[in-house]
Scaffold this active site. Structure first.
Site, PDB file in Angstrom:
ATOM      1  N   HIS A 181      -6.004   2.800  -4.414  1.00 34.58           N
ATOM      2  CA  HIS A 181      -5.966   3.053  -2.969  1.00 34.58           C
ATOM      3  C   HIS A 181      -6.421   4.480  -2.667  1.00 34.58           C
ATOM      4  O   HIS A 181      -5.973   5.087  -1.694  1.00 34.58           O
ATOM      5  CB  HIS A 181      -4.557   2.797  -2.441  1.00 34.58           C
ATOM      6  CG  HIS A 181      -4.481   2.603  -0.943  1.00 34.58           C
ATOM      7  ND1 HIS A 181      -5.435   1.934  -0.211  1.00 34.58           N
ATOM      8  CD2 HIS A 181      -3.530   2.996  -0.043  1.00 34.58           C
ATOM      9  CE1 HIS A 181      -5.090   1.925   1.066  1.00 34.58           C
ATOM     10  NE2 HIS A 181      -3.941   2.569   1.206  1.00 34.58           N
TER      11      HIS A 181
ATOM     12  N   HIS B 177       3.742  -2.264   3.104  1.00 33.03           N
ATOM     13  CA  HIS B 177       3.760  -0.896   2.592  1.00 33.03           C
ATOM     14  C   HIS B 177       5.079  -0.619   1.879  1.00 33.03           C
ATOM     15  O   HIS B 177       6.149  -0.686   2.507  1.00 33.03           O
ATOM     16  CB  HIS B 177       3.565   0.110   3.734  1.00 33.03           C
ATOM     17  CG  HIS B 177       2.229  -0.003   4.393  1.00 33.03           C
ATOM     18  ND1 HIS B 177       1.946  -0.956   5.344  1.00 33.03           N
ATOM     19  CD2 HIS B 177       1.081   0.709   4.215  1.00 33.03           C
ATOM     20  CE1 HIS B 177       0.686  -0.827   5.740  1.00 33.03           C
ATOM     21  NE2 HIS B 177       0.141   0.168   5.069  1.00 33.03           N
TER      22      HIS B 177
ATOM     23  N   ASP C 198       0.818  -1.209   0.000  1.00 33.16           N
ATOM     24  CA  ASP C 198       0.000   0.000   0.000  1.00 33.16           C
ATOM     25  C   ASP C 198       0.855   1.263   0.000  1.00 33.16           C
ATOM     26  O   ASP C 198       2.030   1.247   0.403  1.00 33.16           O
ATOM     27  CB  ASP C 198      -0.886   0.046   1.248  1.00 33.16           C
ATOM     28  CG  ASP C 198      -2.034  -0.947   1.203  1.00 33.16           C
ATOM     29  OD1 ASP C 198      -2.061  -1.788   0.290  1.00 33.16           O
ATOM     30  OD2 ASP C 198      -2.903  -0.871   2.090  1.00 33.16           O
ATOM     31  N   ASP C 199       0.227   2.367  -0.421  1.00 32.32           N
ATOM     32  CA  ASP C 199       0.681   3.748  -0.190  1.00 32.32           C
ATOM     33  C   ASP C 199       1.738   4.255  -1.153  1.00 32.32           C
ATOM     34  O   ASP C 199       2.133   5.417  -1.061  1.00 32.32           O
ATOM     35  CB  ASP C 199       1.183   3.949   1.241  1.00 32.32           C
ATOM     36  CG  ASP C 199       0.089   3.788   2.283  1.00 32.32           C
ATOM     37  OD1 ASP C 199      -1.071   3.617   1.877  1.00 32.32           O
ATOM     38  OD2 ASP C 199       0.396   3.823   3.486  1.00 32.32           O
TER      39      ASP C 199
ATOM     40  N   HIS D 202      -5.818   9.100   0.314  1.00 30.14           N
ATOM     41  CA  HIS D 202      -5.805   8.298   1.535  1.00 30.14           C
ATOM     42  C   HIS D 202      -6.698   8.861   2.635  1.00 30.14           C
ATOM     43  O   HIS D 202      -6.383   8.792   3.821  1.00 30.14           O
ATOM     44  CB  HIS D 202      -4.380   8.153   2.061  1.00 30.14           C
ATOM     45  CG  HIS D 202      -4.135   6.890   2.844  1.00 30.14           C
ATOM     46  ND1 HIS D 202      -4.451   6.770   4.185  1.00 30.14           N
ATOM     47  CD2 HIS D 202      -3.629   5.696   2.488  1.00 30.14           C
ATOM     48  CE1 HIS D 202      -4.116   5.567   4.617  1.00 30.14           C
ATOM     49  NE2 HIS D 202      -3.622   4.884   3.597  1.00 30.14           N
TER      50      HIS D 202
END
Length: 488
Positions: free
Chosen positions: A341, A435, A291-292, A345
């Protein structure tokens, strides 16, 4: 094909790139934007050496935090100044946040207000949940590339007299705005004029924090000062910044239901180029998900995955993807899967339906335009989803993916501990949360891949866990073979 017809009147924020050729001076012949306080943002991918840095993303205490800012290789003082601003705001939120709220949230988004060989402008939008609701502050930092100095917005002006004059002009405009705005709250202080930019015509745009010069319900308050009025007040840096902003050119983006659908009809759903090469009904499969990103650590992670013949699923943040489209294309070309995603965020469960859709569609558009494929999976920030989030994802033809193995890497700087947790908790069909924005996680990748490979695991993308069965839009998936359908 993704059905975006339901979006209706959701407004798309214009995406812009830096233009080439000689600068065009501000002119009365330049078309006035429909909203004169809108700034013509620059595509970050055209700025050489630009990357993103994640100060923190995840949960700390009972707070949700996502704090990201840009870093430019040849502008270390700009990076240092941005880091200081974001760190100070996050520290203030952590110490003086609103713990009585069920989910206090802190979020930093950014755009480039201008970019040229002489000047860079970075606009930070810092949001935080308060007892009264969501509150945003805005700060624009300018970098003089010729003198290698990072400066405040007030430094676009010639000095104190210019600031006083500008305050008077802006106060006069605010007086015409009605009872939601309080012109008398405006003072000629540098701190109040900390977000200055320019619209495509070259008018000086002065914007304020929420509740700074008006009631909370007024939202963003900004004033466009005509170029002819602003020009005598601008310093030499200010004039260069103005020219750089005018030089930026708009890129056509979908603005109607028909255009949105047309932009997607020629693009297939995203799928790993190696999908179908593994039968997870016969093998011990595990899906590593990151993620991210993408960010400065992603390239190194891709090197590691390639060396081990492993593929993964990358849930990419739209704003980061816009800065590093090269990394998204590498993911696709090396057999990985790129998924959605959101744009910045935000906790989707705390947003109204229109803003949930905006977070998803902006990221969807950026990824699809980069890859020529439309993401079929999304992961909600912090893993938080509900019936409304799942319904909107379903209408966008995306399945919702959570996880059943958490590496707990977000607050751990020890690669060995991250690897130990991941390997110990892994099981056939597992979806593992990691991540690629976290250096220690990338450091742990070789150990994770080596030990799980030795245990007989094969690394696949999330849809491969489900074999020939299609993942259903709007369903929530947490591990191989397990999904939850929510009533919609």
């Amino acid at each position: 094909m993704p059905n975006l017809r339901f979006i209706g009147g959701i407004a798309w924020m214009a995406v812009t790139i830096a233009g080439c050729g000689a600068a065009t001076p501000p002119s009365a012949q330049t078309p006035m934007p429909s909203e004169p306080t809108l700034i013509n943002y620059v595509d970050p991918s055209v700025v050489q050496g630009l990357n993103t840095r994640t100060l923190f993303s995840g949960e700390t205490g009972n707070r949700h935090v996502h704090a990201v800012y840009p870093a430019v290789a040849d502008a270390p003082r700009l990076t240092e100044k941005l880091h200081g601003i974001v760190s100070e705001e996050l520290d203030r939120f952590t110490r003086h946040g609103a713990p009585a709220l069920p989910k206090p949230e802190f979020n930093v988004d950014w755009q480039l207000a201008a970019a040229s060989p002489e000047v860079l402008g970075v606009r930070l939008r810092i949001g935080r949940s308060m007892e009264s609701g969501w509150n945003e502050s805005r700060t624009t930092v300018w970098y003089d590339r010729t003198k290698r100095r990072a400066l405040d917005s007030a430094d676009l002006l010639t000095g104190r007299p210019a600031l006083v004059t500008l305050a008077g002009v802006v106060r006069g405009e605010l007086a015409l705005r009605g009872p939601l705005v309080t012109p008398n709250a405006l003072r000629p202080d540098r701190e109040m004029f900390d977000s200055l930019g320019f619209n495509p015509r070259g008018d000086l745009v002065v914007e304020f924090d929420d509740e700074q010069v008006g009631l909370g319900v007024a939202g963003r308050v900004a004033v466009a000062v005509p170029s002819a009025t602003a020009a005598p007040l601008l310093s030499e840096l200010g004039l260069r910044a103005q020219r750089a902003a005018v030089r930026a050119k708009r890129v056509p983006v979908p603005t109607s239901q028909e255009e949105i659908e047309a932009a997607s009809t020629d693009k297939p759903p995203a799928r790993s180029s190696k999908a179908g090469s593994v039968d997870c009904a016969k093998l011990r499969c595990v899906a590593l998900t990151y993620d991210d990103g993408p960010g400065p650590e992603t390239s190194r992670l891709l090197d590691t995955l390639r060396a081990h013949g492993a593929r993964a699923t990358f849930f990419s943040i739209g704003s980061n993807a816009s800065a590093r489209p090269d990394l998204l294309r590498r993911m696709r070309d090396e057999g990985h899967l790129v998924a959605n995603h959101t744009w910045s965020h935000r906790d989707l469960t705390m947003l109204p339906s229109s803003k949930i859709a905006d977070q998803l569609t902006r990221a969807q558009h950026t990824i699809a335009q980069t890859l020529g494929q439309v993401p079929a999976l999304m992961r909600p920030p912090y893993g938080d989803s509900d019936i409304q989030v799942a319904a909107i994802a379903g209408r966008l033809n995306m399945a919702v993916v959570r996880w059943n193995v958490d590496s707990e890497d977000r607050q751990d700087a020890d690669p060995q501990a991250i690897a130990d947790r991941t390997v110990t908790r892994a099981e056939p069909g597992a979806i593992v949360l990691l991540h690629d924005s976290h250096p220690a996680t990338v450091d742990a990748a070789p150990e994770i891949l080596r030990r799980l490979s030795a245990a007989g695991y094969t690394f696949v993308t999330v849809p491969e866990l489900y074999g020939s069965g299609e993942m259903v839009p709007g369903r929530i998936y947490e591990s191989g073979g397990v999904s939850t359908a929510l009533d919609r």
